[in-house]
Motif scaffolding. Structure first.
Motif, PDB file in Angstrom:
ATOM      1  N   ALA A   1      50.764  63.290  85.044  1.00 22.32           N
ATOM      2  CA  ALA A   1      50.933  64.160  83.885  1.00 22.32           C
ATOM      3  C   ALA A   1      50.043  65.392  83.984  1.00 22.32           C
ATOM      4  O   ALA A   1      50.459  66.496  83.614  1.00 22.32           O
ATOM      5  CB  ALA A   1      50.639  63.394  82.600  1.00 22.32           C
ATOM      6  N   LEU A   2      48.828  65.215  84.487  1.00 25.70           N
ATOM      7  CA  LEU A   2      47.912  66.349  84.619  1.00 25.70           C
ATOM      8  C   LEU A   2      48.352  67.318  85.716  1.00 25.70           C
ATOM      9  O   LEU A   2      48.021  68.503  85.657  1.00 25.70           O
ATOM     10  CB  LEU A   2      46.492  65.858  84.900  1.00 25.70           C
ATOM     11  N   ASP A   3      49.101  66.833  86.684  1.00 23.13           N
ATOM     12  CA  ASP A   3      49.569  67.687  87.782  1.00 23.13           C
ATOM     13  C   ASP A   3      50.824  68.477  87.431  1.00 23.13           C
ATOM     14  O   ASP A   3      51.208  69.379  88.181  1.00 23.13           O
ATOM     15  CB  ASP A   3      49.843  66.842  89.035  1.00 23.13           C
TER      16      ASP A   3
ATOM     17  N   VAL B   1      42.787  65.261  76.291  1.00 20.43           N
ATOM     18  CA  VAL B   1      42.912  63.872  75.842  1.00 20.43           C
ATOM     19  C   VAL B   1      43.193  62.969  77.047  1.00 20.43           C
ATOM     20  O   VAL B   1      42.580  61.907  77.200  1.00 20.43           O
ATOM     21  CB  VAL B   1      44.013  63.724  74.773  1.00 20.43           C
ATOM     22  N   LEU B   2      44.100  63.392  77.912  1.00 18.22           N
ATOM     23  CA  LEU B   2      44.421  62.605  79.104  1.00 18.22           C
ATOM     24  C   LEU B   2      43.207  62.444  80.011  1.00 18.22           C
ATOM     25  O   LEU B   2      42.978  61.370  80.577  1.00 18.22           O
ATOM     26  CB  LEU B   2      45.571  63.246  79.881  1.00 18.22           C
ATOM     27  N   GLU B   3      42.422  63.505  80.149  1.00 18.74           N
ATOM     28  CA  GLU B   3      41.219  63.423  80.978  1.00 18.74           C
ATOM     29  C   GLU B   3      40.227  62.416  80.402  1.00 18.74           C
ATOM     30  O   GLU B   3      39.606  61.654  81.140  1.00 18.74           O
ATOM     31  CB  GLU B   3      40.587  64.798  81.129  1.00 18.74           C
ATOM     32  N   GLN B   4      40.085  62.396  79.064  1.00 17.53           N
ATOM     33  CA  GLN B   4      39.194  61.421  78.420  1.00 17.53           C
ATOM     34  C   GLN B   4      39.701  60.000  78.637  1.00 17.53           C
ATOM     35  O   GLN B   4      38.917  59.096  78.929  1.00 17.53           O
ATOM     36  CB  GLN B   4      39.078  61.706  76.920  1.00 17.53           C
ATOM     37  N   LEU B   5      41.013  59.810  78.501  1.00 14.40           N
ATOM     38  CA  LEU B   5      41.590  58.488  78.752  1.00 14.40           C
ATOM     39  C   LEU B   5      41.378  58.070  80.207  1.00 14.40           C
ATOM     40  O   LEU B   5      41.073  56.912  80.491  1.00 14.40           O
ATOM     41  CB  LEU B   5      43.086  58.480  78.419  1.00 14.40           C
TER      42      LEU B   5
END
Length: 107
Positions: free
Chosen positions: A28-30, A49-53
């Motif tokens: 998702a981040l890519d 948020v995704l990075e924190q998860l």
């Protein structure tokens, strides 16, 4: 306390779940971001948020690997701080914990 194999299986299962989740987060981040400023701002917030998860997942993986090492070396179920036995109820709920309830409360 359950057998060590039950705890090992639970830890390995959770490790597989986290691995799958982290791969999805990386994917998702890519993904490319929108060129629209408003959409890009929202996507940036979602990325945070995704990075924190992802970081939470990586932290849990470290704890699980440490618990698996304690299983291998025979110290699983013993508090790494005070040396007392960790209650079965606590291990059933949180098998990767290195601390008994009393020591966890102090940290």
């Amino acid at each position: 306390m359950q057998s060590k194999q039950v705890y090992r299986d639970a830890l390995m299962g959770r490790l597989a779940e986290l691995d799958s989740r982290l791969h999805k987060i990386e994917g998702a981040l890519d993904e490319p971001h929108s060129k629209d400023w408003d959409d890009a701002a929202i996507e940036h917030e979602n990325d945070e948020v995704l990075e924190q998860l992802g970081q939470s997942g990586q932290d849990e993986i470290v704890r699980i690997r440490a618990a698996l090492q304690r299983l291998r070396d025979g110290s699983f179920g013993t508090c790494t701080r005070c040396g007392e036995q960790i209650s079965a109820e606590r291990l059933d709920t949180l098998p990767e914990t290195p601390f008994c309830r009393d020591c966890a409360a102090l940290i």
